[in-house]
Design an enzyme around this catalytic site. Structure first.
Site, PDB file in Angstrom:
ATOM      1  N   MET A 105     -26.232   2.630 -11.167  1.00  0.00           N
ATOM      2  CA  MET A 105     -27.177   1.622 -11.662  1.00  0.00           C
ATOM      3  C   MET A 105     -27.096   1.541 -13.190  1.00  0.00           C
ATOM      4  SD  MET A 105     -30.371   1.615  -9.077  1.00  0.00           S
ATOM      5  CE  MET A 105     -31.231   3.043  -9.674  1.00  0.00           C
ATOM      6  N   HIS A 144     -22.607  10.621 -14.383  1.00  0.00           N
ATOM      7  CA  HIS A 144     -21.810   9.506 -13.848  1.00  0.00           C
ATOM      8  C   HIS A 144     -20.324   9.703 -14.178  1.00  0.00           C
ATOM      9  CE1 HIS A 144     -25.781   7.305 -14.550  1.00  0.00           C
ATOM     10  NE2 HIS A 144     -25.570   7.115 -13.267  1.00  0.00           N
ATOM     11  N   SER A 150     -29.976  12.321 -16.232  1.00  0.00           N
ATOM     12  CA  SER A 150     -30.526  11.201 -15.463  1.00  0.00           C
ATOM     13  C   SER A 150     -30.739  10.025 -16.395  1.00  0.00           C
ATOM     14  CB  SER A 150     -31.867  11.609 -14.842  1.00  0.00           C
ATOM     15  OG  SER A 150     -32.576  10.473 -14.415  1.00  0.00           O
TER      16      SER A 150
HETATM   17  P1  AMP Z   1     -27.595   6.226 -10.372  1.00  0.00           P
HETATM   18  O1  AMP Z   1     -26.982   5.427 -11.454  1.00  0.00           O
HETATM   19  O2  AMP Z   1     -28.784   7.045 -10.783  1.00  0.00           O
HETATM   20  O3  AMP Z   1     -27.840   5.416  -9.111  1.00  0.00           O
HETATM   21  O4  AMP Z   1     -26.508   7.326  -9.966  1.00  0.00           O
HETATM   22  C1  AMP Z   1     -25.202   6.962  -9.589  1.00  0.00           C
HETATM   23  C2  AMP Z   1     -24.506   8.168  -9.025  1.00  0.00           C
HETATM   24  O5  AMP Z   1     -24.448   9.191 -10.014  1.00  0.00           O
HETATM   25  C3  AMP Z   1     -25.254   8.775  -7.820  1.00  0.00           C
HETATM   26  O6  AMP Z   1     -24.298   9.166  -6.851  1.00  0.00           O
HETATM   27  C4  AMP Z   1     -25.945   9.945  -8.418  1.00  0.00           C
HETATM   28  O7  AMP Z   1     -26.235  10.978  -7.505  1.00  0.00           O
HETATM   29  C5  AMP Z   1     -24.949  10.395  -9.468  1.00  0.00           C
HETATM   30  N1  AMP Z   1     -25.612  11.193 -10.510  1.00  0.00           N
HETATM   31  C6  AMP Z   1     -26.762  10.887 -11.162  1.00  0.00           C
HETATM   32  N2  AMP Z   1     -27.090  11.873 -12.013  1.00  0.00           N
HETATM   33  C7  AMP Z   1     -26.133  12.835 -11.881  1.00  0.00           C
HETATM   34  C8  AMP Z   1     -25.914  14.107 -12.489  1.00  0.00           C
HETATM   35  N3  AMP Z   1     -26.746  14.600 -13.400  1.00  0.00           N
HETATM   36  N4  AMP Z   1     -24.810  14.816 -12.127  1.00  0.00           N
HETATM   37  C9  AMP Z   1     -23.953  14.322 -11.191  1.00  0.00           C
HETATM   38  N5  AMP Z   1     -24.104  13.127 -10.580  1.00  0.00           N
HETATM   39  C10 AMP Z   1     -25.174  12.393 -10.917  1.00  0.00           C
END
Ligand code: AMP
Length: 283
Positions: free
Chosen positions: A30, A37, A189
């Protein structure tokens, strides 16, 4: 890096790549990209994939409209970061590209108890929204490998179940990457950007609380330990949704531990307006 906005163009481009025998790895996001990421992108590249990433803030997975409106957007920086990480293709769809029938048609995925516990309980409808967007993205990208993060432990289980439900388990392998953390232990995050200095200092308590659970767990009754963990978070200014210990394979909540079962400790809590989640496994 090639940028696509229309699903039909991306679909056609990837068809040509596949016909040449090129293996594809997909990293849906996102945006507001951070090291977590990028570790997924690096994983996809290291495994020899043509790496496709998407940035789409999915409206159907936000049960709280204020959270959706305040979700950070850093697109220009994201593009720079993706290029530097070696991402080959970026998909930047609009809402109608993902939801040609509109966003109000509800999801209809049978997620069993995953939908009623932990994140499912506190974010009603969230996982149906996740399934809707991931289903559509998988239809467009048809990746050989899908890279997702353990940071969203329950989401990993939901996505694996979705892939079985929609019959893609032979086509797409799910690769789960470990959680990347800041030097003090806070899980990276996109939502961390919304924390002020004071909140950022206190935010690490969520990880420390999970470590407290891991360090102090003993076989037998777990209620008192969970309650102490909740109190620690509350004292640091968190409004706690849950601090739980669950079976690592099924996410069934464990109140009595036999000392052998593999576990995961999970927490979700608000620091003022910002909701943070984290988890660590206990083996
Ligand atoms: P998001 O943009 O929050 O939807 O996350 C996209 C992808 O990145 C998802 O598969 C998350 O689980 C992964 N992700 C988010 N934060 C982390 C992190 N700190 N370490 C590893 N993967 C992450």
């Amino acid at each position: 890096m090639i940028l696509f906005k229309r699903s039909v163009d991306l679909h056609n481009y990837l068809d040509i790549q596949r016909k040449q025998g090129i293996k594809t790895g997909f990293v849906p996001t996102m945006g507001a990209l951070h090291g977590g990421h990028i570790s997924l992108i690096s994983g996809a590249k290291k495994d020899g994939n043509l790496c496709i990433s998407s940035i789409f803030i999915n409206p159907t997975q936000f049960n709280d409209s204020a959270d959706f409106k305040k979700y950070p957007v850093t697109l220009e920086n994201d593009i720079v970061v993706l290029e530097a990480a070696g991402c080959d293709v970026l998909f930047l769809p609009s809402v109608p590209e993902i939801y040609p029938q509109g966003i109000n048609a509800p999801g209809h995925y049978d997620l069993g108890t995953l939908e009623t516990i932990l994140e499912g309980q506190y974010r009603p409808g969230h996982f149906q929204g996740v399934c809707m967007v991931v289903h559509r993205l998988l239809e467009i990208v048809k990746p050989d490998n899908l890279y997702i993060g353990q940071k969203d432990y329950q989401q990993c289980m939901v996505i694996k179940r979705l892939i079985r439900l929609i019959g893609l388990e032979k086509m797409t392998q799910v690769k789960i990457s470990p959680t990347l953390r800041e030097p003090d232990g806070l899980a990276m995050s996109s939502r961390n950007m919304r924390l002020n200095d004071e909140e950022r200092k206190n935010a690490v308590a969520i990880y420390q609380t999970l470590c407290f659970l891991k360090d102090n767990i003993e076989h037998g009754e777990l209620a008192e330990l969970k309650s102490k963990a909740k109190t620690r978070l509350t004292k640091k200014g968190f409004k706690v949704d849950y601090v739980e210990i669950a079976d690592a394979a099924t996410l069934k909540i464990i109140n009595q531990w036999d000392g052998k079962q593999n576990l995961v400790a999970l927490a979700a809590a608000f620091l003022n307006q910002v909701r943070l989640i984290d988890n660590i496994t206990i083996n």
